[in-house]
Write a protein that holds these residues in place. Structure first.
Motif, PDB file in Angstrom:
ATOM      1  N   TYR A   5       0.801  -1.215   0.000  1.00 36.38           N
ATOM      2  CA  TYR A   5       0.000   0.000   0.000  1.00 36.38           C
ATOM      3  C   TYR A   5       0.841   1.276   0.000  1.00 36.38           C
ATOM      4  O   TYR A   5       0.325   2.359  -0.301  1.00 36.38           O
ATOM      5  CB  TYR A   5      -0.975  -0.016   1.181  1.00 36.38           C
ATOM      6  CG  TYR A   5      -2.160  -0.917   0.920  1.00 36.38           C
ATOM      7  CD1 TYR A   5      -3.221  -0.498   0.126  1.00 36.38           C
ATOM      8  CD2 TYR A   5      -2.196  -2.210   1.421  1.00 36.38           C
ATOM      9  CE1 TYR A   5      -4.293  -1.327  -0.152  1.00 36.38           C
ATOM     10  CE2 TYR A   5      -3.269  -3.050   1.157  1.00 36.38           C
ATOM     11  CZ  TYR A   5      -4.312  -2.605   0.370  1.00 36.38           C
ATOM     12  OH  TYR A   5      -5.374  -3.433   0.083  1.00 36.38           O
TER      13      TYR A   5
ATOM     14  N   LEU B 232       3.196   1.705  -2.108  1.00 40.29           N
ATOM     15  CA  LEU B 232       3.553   1.935  -3.515  1.00 40.29           C
ATOM     16  C   LEU B 232       2.888   3.186  -4.078  1.00 40.29           C
ATOM     17  O   LEU B 232       3.512   3.987  -4.774  1.00 40.29           O
ATOM     18  CB  LEU B 232       3.166   0.721  -4.363  1.00 40.29           C
ATOM     19  CG  LEU B 232       4.138  -0.455  -4.370  1.00 40.29           C
ATOM     20  CD1 LEU B 232       3.527  -1.619  -5.126  1.00 40.29           C
ATOM     21  CD2 LEU B 232       5.465  -0.043  -4.995  1.00 40.29           C
ATOM     22  N   GLU B 233       1.626   3.371  -3.761  1.00 42.10           N
ATOM     23  CA  GLU B 233       0.887   4.495  -4.323  1.00 42.10           C
ATOM     24  C   GLU B 233       1.307   5.838  -3.719  1.00 42.10           C
ATOM     25  O   GLU B 233       1.010   6.900  -4.279  1.00 42.10           O
ATOM     26  CB  GLU B 233      -0.606   4.300  -4.128  1.00 42.10           C
ATOM     27  CG  GLU B 233      -1.053   4.282  -2.680  1.00 42.10           C
ATOM     28  CD  GLU B 233      -2.545   4.010  -2.531  1.00 42.10           C
ATOM     29  OE1 GLU B 233      -3.141   4.544  -1.581  1.00 42.10           O
ATOM     30  OE2 GLU B 233      -3.091   3.265  -3.367  1.00 42.10           O
ATOM     31  N   LYS B 234       2.010   5.804  -2.585  1.00 48.61           N
ATOM     32  CA  LYS B 234       2.442   7.045  -1.947  1.00 48.61           C
ATOM     33  C   LYS B 234       3.709   7.627  -2.584  1.00 48.61           C
ATOM     34  O   LYS B 234       4.044   8.788  -2.359  1.00 48.61           O
ATOM     35  CB  LYS B 234       2.677   6.822  -0.447  1.00 48.61           C
ATOM     36  CG  LYS B 234       1.400   6.541   0.336  1.00 48.61           C
ATOM     37  CD  LYS B 234       1.696   6.392   1.805  1.00 48.61           C
ATOM     38  CE  LYS B 234       0.416   6.125   2.603  1.00 48.61           C
ATOM     39  NZ  LYS B 234      -0.474   7.301   2.669  1.00 48.61           N
ATOM     40  N   GLU B 235       4.439   6.808  -3.341  1.00 46.93           N
ATOM     41  CA  GLU B 235       5.652   7.260  -4.026  1.00 46.93           C
ATOM     42  C   GLU B 235       6.614   7.964  -3.068  1.00 46.93           C
ATOM     43  O   GLU B 235       7.122   9.056  -3.337  1.00 46.93           O
ATOM     44  CB  GLU B 235       5.284   8.196  -5.183  1.00 46.93           C
ATOM     45  CG  GLU B 235       4.376   7.547  -6.222  1.00 46.93           C
ATOM     46  CD  GLU B 235       3.985   8.503  -7.333  1.00 46.93           C
ATOM     47  OE1 GLU B 235       4.685   9.525  -7.523  1.00 46.93           O
ATOM     48  OE2 GLU B 235       2.986   8.242  -8.013  1.00 46.93           O
TER      49      GLU B 235
ATOM     50  N   LYS C 299       1.455  11.851  -0.013  1.00 51.15           N
ATOM     51  CA  LYS C 299       2.158  11.361  -1.192  1.00 51.15           C
ATOM     52  C   LYS C 299       3.481  12.101  -1.376  1.00 51.15           C
ATOM     53  O   LYS C 299       3.571  13.295  -1.135  1.00 51.15           O
ATOM     54  CB  LYS C 299       1.273  11.544  -2.423  1.00 51.15           C
ATOM     55  CG  LYS C 299       1.705  10.741  -3.634  1.00 51.15           C
ATOM     56  CD  LYS C 299       0.653  10.775  -4.726  1.00 51.15           C
ATOM     57  CE  LYS C 299       1.047   9.889  -5.897  1.00 51.15           C
ATOM     58  NZ  LYS C 299       0.012   9.871  -6.958  1.00 51.15           N
TER      59      LYS C 299
END
Length: 335
Positions: free
Chosen positions: A90, A92-95, A137
């Motif tokens: 999860y 991954l989407e926060k970069e 993010k």
């Protein structure tokens, strides 16, 4: 967070036939559970309270009584391992921009004020989750592979290190430093000059990545901890005796700290106490080095030698005892 994703990532077993398929959040404290939460049950005793507050699911790894068939009971082999897999996916989407450093640099970062877009991480899997999960993010994360499993992150870079000195030491003792950085004078900081090179790299890292920071003061480093003592090895108030026992829990720092003491206190009688397991791996000379098998031996070894500074590796100051006159001083921030 969808139930099917949790099962796939953790390889958990779903017990029962719940009607729920999605969770609003992940909660560790049963008192903070809300309707729709997935409760992580490190203790089975906390499950009834979590259910009372409306938990939709329970993640557990020990034998547990199934109390409500409508709740998703997810049995995993190990909670921490399951959480790591979930967090890795999860995040991954926060970069996130993730950087690795040594434990000292990380601990220094906890004493410097920075914005929420920067996060220093260490501790248990639960503590790591609670710090990383709410991050915005593209936030910047600093961690130490010595203290936190690097596999939590898909990728990370090494700390960006200073190429030149930006800290000017004005005055120093072995355990305090006054210095200037960016035209700001920091007077009598409770920070040994031993840590200044680490601080140099940290402040350069902040500057390079344009992370605003503010130094308010240093305390409780957890490394190179000085404890002033008397001949009976009782703890005295800071600065009131000529005997100082210095505790260092991180064994790999001992060589560097011995070199520091030799350079900064060449006039002093210095001894070093190391765990017996370090004898064969020792990379420095053996003069004035003693070895202990058990922490209970340390006081006797210290009392057997005359010294100004004794560097003790692998234990904390609890092996010593406070004198009656200094009991109130034990709450000092320096310790």
């Amino acid at each position: 967070m969808r139930l099917e994703n949790i099962l796939a990532l953790t390889q958990g077993n779903l017990l029962g036939a719940p009607t729920v398929s999605i969770f609003e959040n992940v909660v560790f404290d049963p008192s903070k559970v809300k309707r729709g939460s997935l409760f992580v049950a490190y203790s089975a005793d906390e499950i009834p309270e979590a259910l009372l507050h409306g938990a939709y699911g329970v993640l557990f790894d020990r034998p547990t009584q199934i109390a409500d068939s409508e709740v998703a009971w997810i049995k995993v082999e190990n909670i921490d391992a399951a959480l790591k897999k979930l967090l890795r996916f999860y995040l991954l989407e926060k970069e996130l921009q993730v950087y690795a450093c040594d434990p000292i640099t990380l601990h220094l970062s906890t004493m410097i004020t920075t914005p929420p877009s920067f996060c220093n991480v260490e501790g248990s899997m639960r503590e790591v989750w609670e710090k990383l999960w709410p991050l915005e993010k593209k936030a910047i994360v600093l961690f130490s592979p010595t203290l936190t499993d690097p596999d939590i992150f898909i990728e990370h870079s090494q700390l960006i290190r200073a190429q030149e000195n930006t800290i000017t030491i004005i005055e120093q003792t072995l355990f305090e430093t006054s210095f200037i950085h960016n035209d700001t004078f920091y007077e009598r900081q409770m920070l040994s000059p031993f840590f200044i090179p680490y601080l140099e790299h940290l402040l350069f890292f902040y500057t390079f990545l344009r992370i605003p920071f503010q130094i308010r003061g240093f305390s409780k480093m957890g490394h190179f901890i000085p404890v002033f003592t008397n001949a009976r090895m009782e703890i005295k108030e800071f600065g009131t005796s000529e005997r100082v026992v210095i505790f260092e829990p991180l064994l790999e720092l001992i060589d560097e700290q011995i070199d520091f003491l030799d350079a900064q206190a060449s006039w002093a009688k210095i001894i070093c106490l190391l765990p017996e397991t370090m004898r064969s791996a020792l990379t420095i000379g053996v003069d004035n080095i003693l070895f202990y098998r058990y922490p209970e031996e340390i006081i006797a070894l210290l009392q057997s030698r005359d010294f100004h500074f004794a560097l003790v590796a692998g234990v904390d100051k609890s092996v010593l005892r406070p004198s009656r006159s200094s009991m109130k001083q034990l709450e000092l921030d320096f310790f």
